[in-house]
Design an enzyme around this catalytic site. Structure first.
Site, PDB file in Angstrom:
ATOM      1  N   CYS A 155      15.551  13.685 -18.875  1.00 15.71           N
ATOM      2  CA  CYS A 155      14.261  13.918 -19.527  1.00 15.71           C
ATOM      3  C   CYS A 155      13.211  13.027 -18.847  1.00 15.71           C
ATOM      4  O   CYS A 155      13.551  12.146 -18.055  1.00 15.71           O
ATOM      5  CB  CYS A 155      14.357  13.589 -21.019  1.00 15.71           C
ATOM      6  SG  CYS A 155      14.441  11.813 -21.374  1.00 15.71           S
ATOM      7  N   GLU A 177      21.445   7.854 -19.962  1.00 11.26           N
ATOM      8  CA  GLU A 177      20.893   7.251 -18.741  1.00 11.26           C
ATOM      9  C   GLU A 177      20.322   5.865 -19.005  1.00 11.26           C
ATOM     10  O   GLU A 177      20.511   4.944 -18.210  1.00 11.26           O
ATOM     11  CB  GLU A 177      19.774   8.131 -18.151  1.00 11.26           C
ATOM     12  CG  GLU A 177      20.186   9.532 -17.809  1.00 11.26           C
ATOM     13  CD  GLU A 177      19.891  10.537 -18.916  1.00 11.26           C
ATOM     14  OE1 GLU A 177      19.447  11.653 -18.577  1.00 11.26           O
ATOM     15  OE2 GLU A 177      20.102  10.226 -20.107  1.00 11.26           O
TER      16      GLU A 177
END
Length: 154
Positions: free
Chosen positions: A81, A53
């Site tokens: 996360c 990401e």
């Protein structure tokens, strides 16, 4: 549409897997086109922040010449996360679509998405191509454990 972009994230996850990285892939989409791609490179780079990401968001920001991505969507094969959720919030990403749910630890995805941090909320949809995304991760860890077991036997 969601599946089309998630399939590209899956392709990137497979690339990571071939390089011995945890197979997670991500794409950032703006105006219906991919503007950032990324896959995990933590092992190779030895950098804790080299998540799929983060790489996809960084590339999208560079391509669009802005740290703000208010109309963008992030597609990622595994639930983000807290660090990656923070990056998505900071970039003002509008929507996140993820495939597999994080099974080992609390990702805090829902809590962070709705916390109104940085005066921004992000819409989150989980379970996009969930079985396919989970299968890539499961096969990677099964193969890794088998290799480690074989090494111990030698």
């Amino acid at each position: 549409m969601e599946e089309r972009f998630m399939r590209e994230a899956l392709r990137l996850a497979e690339r990571a897997k071939k390089k011995g990285e945890v197979p997670i892939g991500a794409v950032v989409v703006a105006d219906g086109r991919i503007v950032g791609r990324g896959y995990n490179t933590r092992t190779r780079s030895q950098m804790a922040t080299a998540h799929a990401e983060m790489r996809a968001i960084d590339r999208a920001c560079k391509k669009l010449h802005s740290w703000r991505l208010p109309d963008a969507e992030l597609y990622v094969t595994l639930e983000p996360c807290p660090m990656c959720m923070g990056a998505a919030l900071n970039a003002r990403i509008a929507r996140i679509y993820f495939g597999a749910y994080e099974q080992k630890g609390r990702s805090l995805t829902a809590e962070l998405a709705n916390a109104n941090l940085l005066n921004h909320r992000v819409e989150v949809t989980g379970g996009v191509l969930q079985e396919e995304c989970a299968a890539v991760l499961t096969s990677f860890f099964t193969e890794m454990r088998a290799r480690e077991k074989a090494k111990r036997k030698k």
